[in-house]
Design an enzyme around this catalytic site. Structure first.
Site, PDB file in Angstrom:
ATOM      1  N   ASP A   1       0.802  -1.211   0.000  1.00  8.01           N
ATOM      2  CA  ASP A   1       0.000   0.000   0.000  1.00  8.01           C
ATOM      3  C   ASP A   1       0.840   1.268   0.000  1.00  8.01           C
ATOM      4  O   ASP A   1       2.052   1.232   0.226  1.00  8.01           O
ATOM      5  CB  ASP A   1      -0.972  -0.011   1.202  1.00  8.01           C
ATOM      6  CG  ASP A   1      -0.343  -0.520   2.485  1.00  8.01           C
ATOM      7  OD1 ASP A   1       0.899  -0.535   2.569  1.00  8.01           O
ATOM      8  OD2 ASP A   1      -1.079  -0.901   3.403  1.00  8.01           O
TER       9      ASP A   1
ATOM     10  N   ASN B   1      -7.981  -2.724  13.849  1.00  7.63           N
ATOM     11  CA  ASN B   1      -9.370  -3.034  13.479  1.00  7.63           C
ATOM     12  C   ASN B   1      -9.450  -4.269  12.590  1.00  7.63           C
ATOM     13  O   ASN B   1     -10.480  -4.542  12.000  1.00  7.63           O
ATOM     14  CB  ASN B   1     -10.014  -1.823  12.785  1.00  7.63           C
ATOM     15  CG  ASN B   1      -9.250  -1.403  11.536  1.00  7.63           C
ATOM     16  OD1 ASN B   1      -8.301  -2.069  11.151  1.00  7.63           O
ATOM     17  ND2 ASN B   1      -9.673  -0.321  10.919  1.00  7.63           N
TER      18      ASN B   1
ATOM     19  N   HIS C   1      -7.552  -4.770   9.890  1.00  2.13           N
ATOM     20  CA  HIS C   1      -7.214  -4.562   8.474  1.00  2.13           C
ATOM     21  C   HIS C   1      -5.911  -5.264   8.101  1.00  2.13           C
ATOM     22  O   HIS C   1      -5.047  -5.495   8.942  1.00  2.13           O
ATOM     23  CB  HIS C   1      -7.211  -3.072   8.091  1.00  2.13           C
ATOM     24  CG  HIS C   1      -6.058  -2.273   8.575  1.00  2.13           C
ATOM     25  ND1 HIS C   1      -6.131  -0.908   8.776  1.00  2.13           N
ATOM     26  CD2 HIS C   1      -4.775  -2.608   8.882  1.00  2.13           C
ATOM     27  CE1 HIS C   1      -4.955  -0.466   9.166  1.00  2.13           C
ATOM     28  NE2 HIS C   1      -4.123  -1.467   9.245  1.00  2.13           N
TER      29      HIS C   1
ATOM     30  N   GLU D   1      -9.897  -2.047   4.909  1.00  4.10           N
ATOM     31  CA  GLU D   1     -10.565  -1.702   6.158  1.00  4.10           C
ATOM     32  C   GLU D   1     -11.836  -2.549   6.344  1.00  4.10           C
ATOM     33  O   GLU D   1     -12.371  -3.082   5.363  1.00  4.10           O
ATOM     34  CB  GLU D   1     -10.949  -0.213   6.133  1.00  4.10           C
ATOM     35  CG  GLU D   1      -9.750   0.734   5.968  1.00  4.10           C
ATOM     36  CD  GLU D   1      -8.934   0.909   7.235  1.00  4.10           C
ATOM     37  OE1 GLU D   1      -8.785  -0.056   8.016  1.00  4.10           O
ATOM     38  OE2 GLU D   1      -8.417   2.015   7.449  1.00  4.10           O
TER      39      GLU D   1
HETATM   40  C1  F6R Z   1       1.125  -1.288   6.146  1.00  2.00           C
HETATM   41  C2  F6R Z   1       0.050  -2.252   6.299  1.00  2.00           C
HETATM   42  C3  F6R Z   1      -0.835  -2.224   7.492  1.00  2.00           C
HETATM   43  C4  F6R Z   1      -0.067  -2.542   8.776  1.00  2.00           C
HETATM   44  C5  F6R Z   1      -0.986  -2.540   9.986  1.00  2.00           C
HETATM   45  C6  F6R Z   1      -0.244  -2.802  11.272  1.00  2.00           C
HETATM   46  O1  F6R Z   1       1.805  -1.509   4.928  1.00  2.00           O
HETATM   47  O2  F6R Z   1      -0.132  -3.042   5.434  1.00  2.00           O
HETATM   48  O3  F6R Z   1      -1.872  -3.148   7.323  1.00  2.00           O
HETATM   49  O4  F6R Z   1       0.540  -3.796   8.635  1.00  2.00           O
HETATM   50  O5  F6R Z   1      -1.630  -1.303  10.074  1.00  2.00           O
HETATM   51  O6  F6R Z   1       0.609  -1.724  11.501  1.00  2.00           O
HETATM   52  P1  F6R Z   1       1.701  -1.767  12.666  1.00  2.00           P
HETATM   53  O7  F6R Z   1       2.671  -2.802  12.280  1.00  2.00           O
HETATM   54  O8  F6R Z   1       2.299  -0.379  12.639  1.00  2.00           O
HETATM   55  O9  F6R Z   1       0.965  -2.060  13.923  1.00  2.00           O
END
Ligand code: F6R
Length: 247
Positions: free
Chosen positions: A67, A136, A138, A143
């Site tokens: 992303d 959440n 994701h 989302e």
């Molecule tokens: C970012 C991504 C997100 C993160 C998720 C967890 O490229 O794909 O899905 O993996 O938000 O983020 P952290 O590791 O910062 O808790």
């Protein structure tokens, strides 16, 4: 699903890096799907360490990122392009043109999304996809919603995600409200999936994602349907999960 319990963040990072390094050794020209955020930092640092020691070679590896924020230029310190180069790519011998990240500067949603999908197809798909888990549920920026989104698309970030990511920006108002993300179908097409999770604050969502019903309200729950998923989580993240797992 294989579940591997790690002691703590460091142990989780090492175990996950081991799995990625096995993939590179078994297939030197593999395609790795990569994530950003706090979770993979320790993994990238461990892989960098093994590269410096001469144990890993990234010369033939290609990478595809999940992303990118829509509207952020690459030079922005909050872009995922910048994150990947600072935290990983510039420390290893990967070819710059073998690292693919959605183009956040392309404000044309269909061209940005199609370009990313085509790039994945032209590499022949992802061999091993690394994922983190959002609070959440994701994965990527898919989302919670009413349906699983399929291919790379543009999303409106939820307030929960904007709050979680505000730590990387000067203020909450600076967090972009949209992002391009690989969809659930693009993620599920990877040959292998490795999801890494750490910390007590992820315990509840870990239990819901991997032991709860499969529902688009918890996007990561779809991973229960993938034939080759490994969850590497530390004790804190697994503290509310109802199973005995491998140590
Ligand atoms: C970012 C991504 C997100 C993160 C998720 C967890 O490229 O794909 O899905 O993996 O938000 O983020 P952290 O590791 O910062 O808790």
């Amino acid at each position: 699903m294989i579940i591997i319990k790690a002691k703590d963040y460091q142990d989780m990072s090492r175990k996950a890096a081991n799995m990625i390094s096995a993939q590179i050794i078994m297939k030197p020209d593999c395609v790795l799907g990569l994530a950003t955020g706090s979770t993979p930092l320790g993994i990238y640092s461990q892989l960098t360490d093994w590269f410096r020691k001469g144990d890993l070679d990234f010369a033939k590896v290609s990478t595809v990122n999940l992303d990118e924020y829509r509207g952020l230029p690459r030079e922005s310190k909050q872009s995922y392009y910048y994150f990947m180069h600072e935290n990983f790519f510039r420390h290893i011998n990967i070819r710059k043109d073998s690292t693919i990240i959605p183009n956040g500067r392309d404000m044309n949603i269909s061209s940005a999304c199609e370009a990313h999908e085509q790039a994945i197809q032209s590499l022949g798909g992802v061999d091993l996809q690394l994922l983190g888990l959002g609070y959440n549920g994701h994965i990527g920026f898919n989302e919670p919603g009413e349906a699983f989104e399929k291919e790379t698309h543009c999303v409106d970030l939820t307030p929960c995600t904007i709050d979680a990511n505000a730590r990387f920006f000067a203020s909450r108002e600076d967090v972009p409200t949209q992002a391009y993300t690989m969809g659930i179908k693009s993620i599920m097409q990877a040959g292998k999936i490795l999801i890494a999770v750490s910390g007590e604050d992820k315990a509840e969502i870990t239990a819901r994602a991997f032991w709860g019903p499969v529902t688009p309200k918890v996007p990561a729950s779809i991973l229960q349907m993938h034939p080759d998923v490994t969850l590497i989580a530390d004790e804190a993240a697994l503290s509310l999960s109802p199973v005995t797992v491998k140590q």
